[in-house]
Design an enzyme around this catalytic site. Structure first.
Site, mmCIF file in Angstrom:
data_model
loop_
_atom_site.group_PDB
_atom_site.id
_atom_site.type_symbol
_atom_site.label_atom_id
_atom_site.label_comp_id
_atom_site.label_asym_id
_atom_site.label_seq_id
_atom_site.Cartn_x
_atom_site.Cartn_y
_atom_site.Cartn_z
ATOM 1 N N ASP A 1 -4.986 -13.224 6.347
ATOM 2 C CA ASP A 1 -6.247 -12.854 5.724
ATOM 3 C C ASP A 1 -7.120 -14.079 5.512
ATOM 4 O O ASP A 1 -6.666 -15.098 4.970
ATOM 5 C CB ASP A 1 -5.948 -12.213 4.357
ATOM 6 C CG ASP A 1 -6.777 -10.980 4.110
ATOM 7 O OD1 ASP A 1 -7.660 -10.686 4.928
ATOM 8 O OD2 ASP A 1 -6.530 -10.306 3.092
ATOM 9 N N LYS B 1 -18.217 -3.138 9.219
ATOM 10 C CA LYS B 1 -17.247 -4.031 9.838
ATOM 11 C C LYS B 1 -17.288 -3.910 11.353
ATOM 12 O O LYS B 1 -17.704 -2.900 11.918
ATOM 13 C CB LYS B 1 -15.829 -3.739 9.349
ATOM 14 C CG LYS B 1 -15.289 -2.374 9.785
ATOM 15 C CD LYS B 1 -13.860 -2.144 9.295
ATOM 16 C CE LYS B 1 -13.361 -0.755 9.719
ATOM 17 N NZ LYS B 1 -11.984 -0.498 9.263
ATOM 18 N N GLN C 1 -0.738 -9.930 5.645
ATOM 19 C CA GLN C 1 -1.990 -10.074 6.384
ATOM 20 C C GLN C 1 -2.304 -11.543 6.603
ATOM 21 O O GLN C 1 -2.117 -12.360 5.706
ATOM 22 C CB GLN C 1 -3.140 -9.421 5.614
ATOM 23 C CG GLN C 1 -3.042 -7.911 5.524
ATOM 24 C CD GLN C 1 -4.269 -7.320 4.864
ATOM 25 O OE1 GLN C 1 -4.708 -7.794 3.812
ATOM 26 N NE2 GLN C 1 -4.839 -6.296 5.466
ATOM 27 N N HIS D 1 -11.142 -15.230 4.090
ATOM 28 C CA HIS D 1 -12.405 -14.857 3.465
ATOM 29 C C HIS D 1 -13.334 -16.057 3.542
ATOM 30 O O HIS D 1 -12.980 -17.153 3.109
ATOM 31 C CB HIS D 1 -12.193 -14.392 2.026
ATOM 32 C CG HIS D 1 -11.408 -13.120 1.960
ATOM 33 N ND1 HIS D 1 -10.042 -13.096 1.823
ATOM 34 C CD2 HIS D 1 -11.791 -11.824 2.091
ATOM 35 C CE1 HIS D 1 -9.615 -11.842 1.849
ATOM 36 N NE2 HIS D 1 -10.663 -11.051 2.015
ATOM 37 N N HIS E 1 -14.937 -10.787 5.193
ATOM 38 C CA HIS E 1 -13.497 -10.531 5.218
ATOM 39 C C HIS E 1 -13.051 -10.556 6.680
ATOM 40 O O HIS E 1 -13.675 -9.907 7.530
ATOM 41 C CB HIS E 1 -13.175 -9.147 4.645
ATOM 42 C CG HIS E 1 -13.709 -8.901 3.274
ATOM 43 N ND1 HIS E 1 -12.891 -8.747 2.173
ATOM 44 C CD2 HIS E 1 -14.982 -8.749 2.809
ATOM 45 C CE1 HIS E 1 -13.633 -8.510 1.104
ATOM 46 N NE2 HIS E 1 -14.904 -8.501 1.466
ATOM 47 N N ARG F 1 0.849 -1.186 0.000
ATOM 48 C CA ARG F 1 0.000 0.000 0.000
ATOM 49 C C ARG F 1 0.887 1.239 0.000
ATOM 50 O O ARG F 1 1.836 1.322 0.787
ATOM 51 C CB ARG F 1 -0.939 -0.013 1.203
ATOM 52 C CG ARG F 1 -1.886 -1.205 1.153
ATOM 53 C CD ARG F 1 -2.795 -1.307 2.332
ATOM 54 N NE ARG F 1 -3.602 -2.515 2.241
ATOM 55 C CZ ARG F 1 -4.414 -2.944 3.196
ATOM 56 N NH1 ARG F 1 -4.538 -2.254 4.322
ATOM 57 N NH2 ARG F 1 -5.109 -4.055 3.034
#
Length: 648
Positions: free
Chosen positions: A386, A469, A384, A388, A515, A366
């Protein structure tokens, strides 16, 4: 003679205010300001009629804001007294303090803060009243004619109503002869101030515009009492001692080589070991929780992020594209979710497969502005943890609840246990999807959060562009709050990628996507744990678990034997066979934050028993080595945050 206004207080009681008198005339001693019909006002405010009123004291959130903003004014007044020709820009209250920006006739340094502080205390001692004046724009321009930053603000008010422009007038505040442009409110007089400290000097661009000149920003902190100020300063000292950037160097954990670039960390062997232990335990728990591990590449064609919406909504946070294959644009990925959507879409899915939980340690990139990059907590390259989850609408509520339980339990295993939850709702400007979808998603998250028996705080408008979220907010060992795990409910991305599953009715249905990042990023979580433990990781995460200190060279061999025995039990060991004295070796063990140290000399070898020294310096004598090993293995396997007390 008109009717006397009635003031209704929070407890339902009322006070009658003589006509034309300010609200301060009937409020209790110690009140700094008041909310009048919800608006924060000075005690000099005269209401036009009956009103609901909430007194504001120094210890209230509103009271601290008023204290800090008033102290910022006094600081600016002191700077103007000491540095004739100073131009003052803006000076707001901020979390835990305040600042003011100046264009000064000369450079100043830390030593000047003492001079400014002394002048501020003289102003405080003078009990100068803060006087509000609502004047015309023309009068304000004349009164502040020698202050270009204030003139720019006032001239901008002609186009639209601003925060210091009310009902066709401009609001000024005066204490003594010093005048500032400000909406207020302020304390009644400067004598209400005093528990403050100027903390630092920095540079800042006017209105954050890098094309404009650099100003001098002076920071300070102000509190309701000297006791509160002292407690805050102690927290700052403790935070400095725990600063992960400092500890990263001292403990040889990670670095940011200039040759690589800003915000891009490399982990050294000791830091890499801690990180691997964090990841391995997380992976183990995810596999137990029914997650399936996947891998995705670091770059992709632009089309993927056009489909996901990131190029429309998130482009400013992405690195510029690379042109490959005859002009095709590729991007470094800022998110893993589009890749996981493609894995889901790779074949026809059945309702029997759902919920499908995909998990990855996925590195993303990023483009953070250089001014906000900060150690490991704000980087440009991060990994991350991460996940899903693709689920049916019917499974959604239970899946959210189980996710929260999973997240909170795992964070507790890493030693964080003081939580509250934050629910972020639909942003005003950047969002996709129908109002009905947003409402359903927000309510599902609310129900899941409320089932956790934790405080729930609303963050209106703070959601991602594709859905609301829940954020798990964790307080560390010194009471600071860190945003940890996030759980985002997304009805939009499955539509954008045309994801589906075959239901029990053999019809095509749209899945819901959740997420979920547990650590947020591994780098940031590493920094949080490093500061939480002040570098003294619990035994299971410590890069070195048992250090041996031979008294003399002749004891080296026995230390090596003991180290091999401990290593066979799965403990990480280190033998300090340097030529330094025993005292210096023990000091080195303390600086390295080694959890346990054994000093081995003639008597220890003769008796077969040893003295175990922990990080705090506490010693337990006469321990058989087998008992030491058993105790450490037990502590390691339990993932206990506290060290073993051998004598208990």
């Amino acid at each position: 003679m008109g009717a006397m206004p009635t003031l209704t207080l929070p407890d339902g009681s009322t006070k009658t205010l003589p006509e034309g008198e300010p609200i301060g005339a009937v409020l209790p001693r110690g009140t700094l300001a008041a909310r009048v019909d919800g608006v924060l006002r000075d005690l000099s405010h005269v209401p036009a009629g009956d009103t609901a009123l909430i007194p504001v004291r120094a210890t209230d959130e509103d009271g601290l804001h008023v204290l800090r903003h008033s102290t910022a004014h006094v600081m600016a007044q002191a700077v103007c007294d000491l540095f004739p020709g100073a131009k003052y820009a803006m000076g707001p209250a901020i979390d835990d303090g305040f600042y003011y920006d100046f264009e000064l006739p000369e450079a100043i340094g830390p030593a000047d803060l003492q001079k400014i502080d002394r002048r501020m205390r003289q102003i405080v001692k003078a009990n100068q009243p803060f006087v509000r004046e609502d004047v015309s724009r023309e009068v304000a321009l004349d009164r502040l004619a020698d202050q270009p930053f204030k003139l720019e603000i006032i001239e901008g008010l002609a186009a639209e109503e601003g925060e210091v422009h009310v009902g066709g007038t401009v609001t000024l505040y005066r204490n003594s002869e010093w005048v500032d442009l400000c909406l207020g409110p302020h304390v009644p007089h400067t004598g209400k101030l005093g528990s403050f400290k100027l903390t630092s000097i920095a540079g800042a661009y006017w209105r954050g515009d890098q094309t404009k000149g650099m100003l001098t920003r002076i920071y300070g902190t102000a509190w309701a009492s000297q006791e509160d100020l002292d407690a805050h300063l102690h927290r700052l000292e403790e935070a400095e001692r725990r600063d992960h950037r400092k500890l990263g160097v001292e403990l040889d954990l990670f670095s940011f080589p200039e040759e690589i670039g800003s915000g891009l960390a490399v982990f050294h062997p000791r830091g890499g070991l801690v990180r691997r232990l964090m990841e391995e335990y997380s992976l183990e728990r995810h596999e137990e929780g029914g997650y399936e591990y996947v891998y995705t590449p670091h770059i992709t064609k632009a089309g993927l992020f056009e489909t996901s919406g990131h190029l429309q909504w998130y482009a400013e946070g992405m690195f510029p594209p690379m042109e490959l294959d005859g002009g095709t644009e590729y991007y470094l990925k800022p998110m893993n979710c589009p890749f996981h959507c493609l894995i889901y879409r790779s074949r026809i899915r059945s309702y029997r497969e759902l919920p499908l939980r995909l998990f990855e340690f996925g590195t993303v990139y990023r483009y953070e502005m250089s001014g906000v990059v900060h150690g490991l907590t704000r980087v440009r390259g991060m990994t991350q943890d991460d996940a899903h989850i693709f689920t049916t609408r019917e499974q959604m509520g239970e899946e959210l609840r189980s996710l929260l339980v999973f997240v909170l339990d795992l964070l507790r295993d890493y030693g964080l246990d003081d939580f509250y939850l934050e629910l972020s709702t639909k942003p005003e400007l950047k969002s996709v999807g129908s109002a009905e979808d947003w409402a359903e998603a927000t309510e599902a998250l609310r129900e899941a959060a409320e089932s956790m028996d934790l405080e729930l705080v609303m963050d209106e408008g703070g959601g991602a562009f594709y859905g609301p979220k829940i954020s798990v907010q964790a307080r560390d060992a010194i009471g600071r709050t860190w945003q940890m795990s996030t759980i985002q409910l997304d009805f939009q991305t499955p539509q954008r990628f045309d994801l589906s599953y075959t239901g029990a009715d053999n019809s095509r249905h749209r899945p819901i996507m959740i997420h979920r990042a547990l650590f947020g990023s591994i780098e940031r979580f590493f920094a949080v744990l490093l500061e939480h433990y002040a570098g003294a990781f619990p035994l299971w995460l410590a890069p070195e678990q048992l250090r041996f200190v031979p008294v003399a060279d002749r004891h080296n061999e026995r230390c090596e034997e003991l180290a091999r025995e401990a290593s066979a039990a799965g403990l990480r060991t280190f033998v300090d066979d340097s030529k330094e004295s025993v005292g210096k070796k023990i000091r080195a063990a303390q600086l390295a934050k080694a959890p346990y140290t054994l000093v081995v000399g003639d008597r220890d070898i003769e008796t077969g028993t040893y003295t175990v020294r922990d990080r705090s310096g506490e010693e337990t004598q006469g321990m058989e080595f087998g008992a030491v090993i058993d105790a450490l293995v037990s502590e390691r396997d339990s993932r206990a945050p506290e060290q073993t007390r051998f004598g208990s």
